[in-house]
Design a protein around this motif. Structure first.
Motif, PDB file in Angstrom:
ATOM      1  N   HIS A 100      -4.885   3.396 -54.200  1.00  0.00           N
ATOM      2  CA  HIS A 100      -5.794   4.266 -54.969  1.00  0.00           C
ATOM      3  C   HIS A 100      -5.656   5.721 -54.506  1.00  0.00           C
ATOM      4  CE1 HIS A 100      -9.276   3.903 -57.883  1.00  0.00           C
ATOM      5  NE2 HIS A 100      -9.200   5.195 -57.636  1.00  0.00           N
ATOM      6  N   SER A 101      -5.235   5.930 -53.266  1.00  0.00           N
ATOM      7  CA  SER A 101      -5.021   7.299 -52.771  1.00  0.00           C
ATOM      8  C   SER A 101      -3.931   8.013 -53.586  1.00  0.00           C
ATOM      9  CB  SER A 101      -4.603   7.278 -51.301  1.00  0.00           C
ATOM     10  OG  SER A 101      -5.544   6.583 -50.539  1.00  0.00           O
ATOM     11  N   HIS A 156      -5.879   9.304 -56.529  1.00  0.00           N
ATOM     12  CA  HIS A 156      -6.731  10.444 -56.115  1.00  0.00           C
ATOM     13  C   HIS A 156      -5.864  11.702 -55.980  1.00  0.00           C
ATOM     14  CE1 HIS A 156     -10.454   8.336 -55.094  1.00  0.00           C
ATOM     15  NE2 HIS A 156      -9.909   7.608 -54.144  1.00  0.00           N
ATOM     16  N   LEU A 179     -13.726  -5.231 -53.987  1.00  0.00           N
ATOM     17  CA  LEU A 179     -12.587  -6.147 -53.843  1.00  0.00           C
ATOM     18  C   LEU A 179     -11.388  -5.597 -54.619  1.00  0.00           C
ATOM     19  CD1 LEU A 179     -11.916  -8.780 -52.369  1.00  0.00           C
ATOM     20  CD2 LEU A 179     -12.324 -10.002 -54.506  1.00  0.00           C
ATOM     21  N   GLY A 208      -7.464  -3.301 -53.452  1.00  0.00           N
ATOM     22  CA  GLY A 208      -6.332  -3.383 -52.525  1.00  0.00           C
ATOM     23  C   GLY A 208      -6.777  -3.452 -51.081  1.00  0.00           C
ATOM     24  N   LEU A 209      -7.615  -2.502 -50.652  1.00  0.00           N
ATOM     25  CA  LEU A 209      -8.098  -2.509 -49.266  1.00  0.00           C
ATOM     26  C   LEU A 209      -9.034  -3.695 -49.052  1.00  0.00           C
ATOM     27  CD1 LEU A 209      -6.808   0.304 -49.136  1.00  0.00           C
ATOM     28  CD2 LEU A 209      -8.873   1.151 -48.049  1.00  0.00           C
ATOM     29  N   SER A 235     -19.415  -7.037 -54.639  1.00  0.00           N
ATOM     30  CA  SER A 235     -18.555  -6.586 -55.732  1.00  0.00           C
ATOM     31  C   SER A 235     -19.363  -6.266 -56.979  1.00  0.00           C
ATOM     32  CB  SER A 235     -17.547  -7.703 -56.043  1.00  0.00           C
ATOM     33  OG  SER A 235     -16.767  -7.376 -57.155  1.00  0.00           O
ATOM     34  N   THR A 236     -18.822  -5.320 -57.771  1.00  0.00           N
ATOM     35  CA  THR A 236     -19.431  -5.041 -59.077  1.00  0.00           C
ATOM     36  C   THR A 236     -18.850  -5.951 -60.154  1.00  0.00           C
ATOM     37  OG1 THR A 236     -17.755  -3.351 -59.550  1.00  0.00           O
ATOM     38  CG2 THR A 236     -19.795  -2.580 -58.534  1.00  0.00           C
ATOM     39  N   SER A 237     -17.865  -6.766 -59.790  1.00  0.00           N
ATOM     40  CA  SER A 237     -17.126  -7.573 -60.776  1.00  0.00           C
ATOM     41  C   SER A 237     -17.363  -9.067 -60.577  1.00  0.00           C
ATOM     42  CB  SER A 237     -15.623  -7.305 -60.645  1.00  0.00           C
ATOM     43  OG  SER A 237     -15.350  -5.925 -60.603  1.00  0.00           O
ATOM     44  N   LYS A 281     -14.594 -11.679 -60.142  1.00  0.00           N
ATOM     45  CA  LYS A 281     -13.718 -11.788 -58.967  1.00  0.00           C
ATOM     46  C   LYS A 281     -14.183 -12.852 -57.967  1.00  0.00           C
ATOM     47  CE  LYS A 281     -11.995  -6.979 -59.154  1.00  0.00           C
ATOM     48  NZ  LYS A 281     -12.043  -5.641 -58.500  1.00  0.00           N
ATOM     49  N   VAL A 295     -14.039   3.297 -45.217  1.00  0.00           N
ATOM     50  CA  VAL A 295     -12.605   3.602 -45.367  1.00  0.00           C
ATOM     51  C   VAL A 295     -12.304   4.120 -46.769  1.00  0.00           C
ATOM     52  CG1 VAL A 295     -11.738   2.122 -43.521  1.00  0.00           C
ATOM     53  CG2 VAL A 295     -12.056   1.152 -45.802  1.00  0.00           C
ATOM     54  N   ALA A 350     -12.545   6.536 -49.961  1.00  0.00           N
ATOM     55  CA  ALA A 350     -12.582   7.998 -49.903  1.00  0.00           C
ATOM     56  C   ALA A 350     -12.912   8.612 -51.264  1.00  0.00           C
ATOM     57  CB  ALA A 350     -11.238   8.518 -49.393  1.00  0.00           C
ATOM     58  N   SER A 355     -13.027   5.511 -40.713  1.00  0.00           N
ATOM     59  CA  SER A 355     -11.770   5.168 -40.051  1.00  0.00           C
ATOM     60  C   SER A 355     -10.611   5.523 -40.987  1.00  0.00           C
ATOM     61  CB  SER A 355     -11.764   3.674 -39.725  1.00  0.00           C
ATOM     62  OG  SER A 355     -10.605   3.314 -39.020  1.00  0.00           O
ATOM     63  N   ILE A 361      -6.534   5.154 -41.714  1.00  0.00           N
ATOM     64  CA  ILE A 361      -5.331   4.307 -41.508  1.00  0.00           C
ATOM     65  C   ILE A 361      -5.285   3.726 -40.083  1.00  0.00           C
ATOM     66  CG2 ILE A 361      -3.915   4.965 -43.459  1.00  0.00           C
ATOM     67  CD1 ILE A 361      -2.601   7.181 -41.730  1.00  0.00           C
ATOM     68  N   ARG A 375      -3.155  -5.902 -55.541  1.00  0.00           N
ATOM     69  CA  ARG A 375      -2.394  -4.694 -55.290  1.00  0.00           C
ATOM     70  C   ARG A 375      -1.197  -4.672 -56.235  1.00  0.00           C
ATOM     71  NH1 ARG A 375      -4.377  -0.330 -53.038  1.00  0.00           N
ATOM     72  NH2 ARG A 375      -3.474   0.310 -51.070  1.00  0.00           N
TER      73      ARG A 375
HETATM   74  P1  NAP Z   1      -8.789  -0.123 -55.386  1.00  0.00           P
HETATM   75  O1  NAP Z   1      -7.723  -1.161 -55.265  1.00  0.00           O
HETATM   76  O2  NAP Z   1      -8.932   0.610 -56.667  1.00  0.00           O
HETATM   77  O3  NAP Z   1     -10.176  -0.841 -54.977  1.00  0.00           O
HETATM   78  C1  NAP Z   1     -11.408  -0.169 -54.993  1.00  0.00           C
HETATM   79  C2  NAP Z   1     -12.495  -1.180 -55.391  1.00  0.00           C
HETATM   80  O4  NAP Z   1     -13.753  -0.526 -55.263  1.00  0.00           O
HETATM   81  C3  NAP Z   1     -12.467  -1.622 -56.836  1.00  0.00           C
HETATM   82  O5  NAP Z   1     -11.568  -2.684 -57.071  1.00  0.00           O
HETATM   83  C4  NAP Z   1     -13.902  -2.055 -57.074  1.00  0.00           C
HETATM   84  O6  NAP Z   1     -14.122  -3.364 -56.557  1.00  0.00           O
HETATM   85  C5  NAP Z   1     -14.693  -1.090 -56.191  1.00  0.00           C
HETATM   86  N1  NAP Z   1     -15.292  -0.010 -56.965  1.00  0.00           N
HETATM   87  C6  NAP Z   1     -14.664   0.907 -57.747  1.00  0.00           C
HETATM   88  N2  NAP Z   1     -15.550   1.771 -58.266  1.00  0.00           N
HETATM   89  C7  NAP Z   1     -16.770   1.406 -57.799  1.00  0.00           C
HETATM   90  C8  NAP Z   1     -18.087   1.910 -57.937  1.00  0.00           C
HETATM   91  N3  NAP Z   1     -18.338   2.979 -58.692  1.00  0.00           N
HETATM   92  N4  NAP Z   1     -19.101   1.283 -57.269  1.00  0.00           N
HETATM   93  C9  NAP Z   1     -18.868   0.225 -56.497  1.00  0.00           C
HETATM   94  N5  NAP Z   1     -17.634  -0.308 -56.340  1.00  0.00           N
HETATM   95  C10 NAP Z   1     -16.612   0.267 -56.967  1.00  0.00           C
HETATM   96  O7  NAP Z   1      -8.589   1.001 -54.282  1.00  0.00           O
HETATM   97  P2  NAP Z   1      -7.908   0.906 -52.819  1.00  0.00           P
HETATM   98  O8  NAP Z   1      -6.470   1.222 -52.937  1.00  0.00           O
HETATM   99  O9  NAP Z   1      -8.363  -0.326 -52.171  1.00  0.00           O
HETATM  100  O10 NAP Z   1      -8.559   2.179 -52.106  1.00  0.00           O
HETATM  101  C11 NAP Z   1      -9.965   2.249 -51.931  1.00  0.00           C
HETATM  102  C12 NAP Z   1     -10.372   3.596 -51.393  1.00  0.00           C
HETATM  103  O11 NAP Z   1      -9.895   3.719 -50.044  1.00  0.00           O
HETATM  104  C13 NAP Z   1      -9.784   4.791 -52.141  1.00  0.00           C
HETATM  105  O12 NAP Z   1     -10.759   5.823 -52.196  1.00  0.00           O
HETATM  106  C14 NAP Z   1      -8.616   5.210 -51.254  1.00  0.00           C
HETATM  107  O13 NAP Z   1      -8.262   6.546 -51.408  1.00  0.00           O
HETATM  108  C15 NAP Z   1      -9.201   4.947 -49.891  1.00  0.00           C
HETATM  109  N6  NAP Z   1      -8.218   4.806 -48.810  1.00  0.00           N
HETATM  110  C16 NAP Z   1      -8.594   5.234 -47.580  1.00  0.00           C
HETATM  111  C17 NAP Z   1      -7.739   5.065 -46.513  1.00  0.00           C
HETATM  112  C18 NAP Z   1      -8.168   5.478 -45.136  1.00  0.00           C
HETATM  113  O14 NAP Z   1      -7.316   5.768 -44.305  1.00  0.00           O
HETATM  114  N7  NAP Z   1      -9.458   5.464 -44.835  1.00  0.00           N
HETATM  115  C19 NAP Z   1      -6.489   4.471 -46.700  1.00  0.00           C
HETATM  116  C20 NAP Z   1      -6.156   4.032 -47.963  1.00  0.00           C
HETATM  117  C21 NAP Z   1      -7.030   4.188 -49.016  1.00  0.00           C
HETATM  118  P3  NAP Z   1     -15.133  -4.399 -57.261  1.00  0.00           P
HETATM  119  O15 NAP Z   1     -14.536  -4.682 -58.616  1.00  0.00           O
HETATM  120  O16 NAP Z   1     -15.077  -5.566 -56.356  1.00  0.00           O
HETATM  121  O17 NAP Z   1     -16.480  -3.770 -57.309  1.00  0.00           O
END
Ligand code: NAP
Ligand code: ZN
Length: 347
Positions: A42-43, A46, A184, A186-187, A206-208, A211, A268, A270, A292, A294, A339
């Motif tokens: 998802h990054s 973004h 639920l 990728g992360l 989860s909102t879904s 899943k 985690v 963002a 935290s 990566i 993913r």
């Molecule tokens: P992703 O695959 O799109 O998963 C995010 C999940 O969050 C969605 O599947 C959904 O799950 C839930 N969601 C989305 N919008 C929502 C909302 N408005 N309210 C509540 N839940 C919601 O994304 P990802 O690749 O896992 O990345 C997740 C986040 O982590 C991103 O912001 C990314 O930039 C960040 N990230 C941070 C780091 C770090 O180092 N800290 C590293 C990588 C990524 P449900 O359907 O289950 O609700």
């Protein structure tokens, strides 16, 4: 220079499209590997949209990169031609600050060099990521990938894997703990797998509702639909930890109410907008909100070795690179299972 084929966004408004560029020649300490698979984080979305800060364009995203070594520099010790190799979110750091010296290159005090949308240490050469056919990386930032695991499903470990492994290890989440994984995607799905492997009782928030069956297959013990007020009420004060992986704006106060006294929310995800947190959400129950980013290179290798020993990979949906915009649309709607990984042979 090495000619490279990739996919780039030319501006923060444009879709990804084929783009040719150059990478540096392989230096004495560099490893060049051909990219076979790259995960879609998802990054990536973004950053091509400038959600966080103005990006460096053209931008070639991709930081969950695996492939096979085709060339090594004269001083490279730990890789040879033909080895499997991987690179995550970083390709360099200063190497001498306190954090770098303690294997925390991701928190390099001079700023680590991100795999894309960053600058090399010279401060002027942009980095380009894994939506491309080949990459040149300093040996210290190249990871060993086991041949025991499915290679495509290993790619997401380089970001989604380490980003969830590292906080769970840091806060010593394990047996006797109730861990909630919020979101639920990728992360989140990697957080579930690691939480279960470390012995915690894992609940997916989860909102879904659709899943739920998948969450159970991933090993989760419980599932809470966060849009159902009754289910949220029943979950009040029940978790030691929440691993928050949500990519969009959400109500921290509601989720903090689900923590036990002394509970910790490990952020985690963002989202681009800052969260509003009421002091009362924290002081009533001495709760903590923490973050935290990566993980360091040493810990990333430890995580990859742990996955190889415990047969842990990501659940993936393989895509052709031409379908990347459609994958982004689905990711934006929370529709990832769990993913997307690009088959780089389709470039
Ligand atoms: P992703 O695959 O799109 O998963 C995010 C999940 O969050 C969605 O599947 C959904 O799950 C839930 N969601 C989305 N919008 C929502 C909302 N408005 N309210 C509540 N839940 C919601 O994304 P990802 O690749 O896992 O990345 C997740 C986040 O982590 C991103 O912001 C990314 O930039 C960040 N990230 C941070 C780091 C770090 O180092 N800290 C590293 C990588 C990524 P449900 O359907 O289950 O609700
Ligand atoms: Zn990522």
């Amino acid at each position: 220079m090495i000619p490279v084929k990739g996919y780039a966004a030319q501006t923060n408004k444009s879709d990804l499209a084929p783009w040719n560029f150059d990478r540096r020649e392989v230096g004495p300490h560099d490893v060049q590997f051909d990219i076979l698979f790259c995960g879609v984080c998802h990054s990536d979305l973004h950053q091509i949209k400038d959600d966080w800060f103005p990006g460096i364009f053209p931008m070639v995203p991709g930081h969950e990169i695996v492939g096979r070594v085709i060339k090594v520099g004269d001083h490279v010790k730990n890789f040879k031609v033909g080895d499997l190799a991987g690179t995550g979110c970083m390709v360099d750091s200063c190497g001498h600050c306190d954090n770098c010296k303690h294997d925390l290159e991701q928190y390099c005090l001079e700023g680590c060099t991100y795999t894309y949308n960053g600058m090399e240490r010279d401060g002027s050469s942009p980095t380009y990521g894994g939506y491309s056919n080949t990459i040149v990386v300093k040996e210290e930032f190249v990871l060993h990938i086991s041949d025991k695991l499915d290679l495509a499903a290993t790619a997401p470990l380089l970001c989604a894997g380490i980003t969830t492994y590292s906080p769970l290890r840091h806060w010593k989440v394990g047996k006797g703990h109730k861990l909630a994984v919020l979101g639920l995607g990728g992360l989140g799905h990697m957080g579930v797998k690691f939480g279960v492997a470390f012995g915690a009782e894992v609940t997916v928030l989860s909102t879904s509702p659709k899943k739920e069956a998948d969450a159970k297959k991933l090993g989760a013990h419980n599932f809470v639909v966060t849009t159902d007020p009754e289910q949220i009420k029943a979950a009040q004060g029940t978790f030691d930890f929440i691993l928050d992986t949500v990519s969009a704006e959400h109500d921290f106060n509601m989720y903090l109410s689900l923590l036990k006294t002394d509970g910790t929310m490990m952020c985690v995800g963002a989202p681009s907008k800052p969260a509003e947190i009421s002091a009362f959400s924290l002081l009533a129950g001495r709760k903590s909100v923490a973050g935290s980013g990566i993980g360091g290179i040493k810990e990333t290798q430890e995580m990859l070795d742990f996955c190889a020993e415990n047969n842990i990979v990501s659940d993936i949906e393989m895509i052709d690179i031409k379908d990347i915009s459609r994958a982004y649309e689905r990711m934006e709607k929370g529709d990832v299972r769990y993913r997307f990984v690009i088959d780089m042979a389709t470039l």
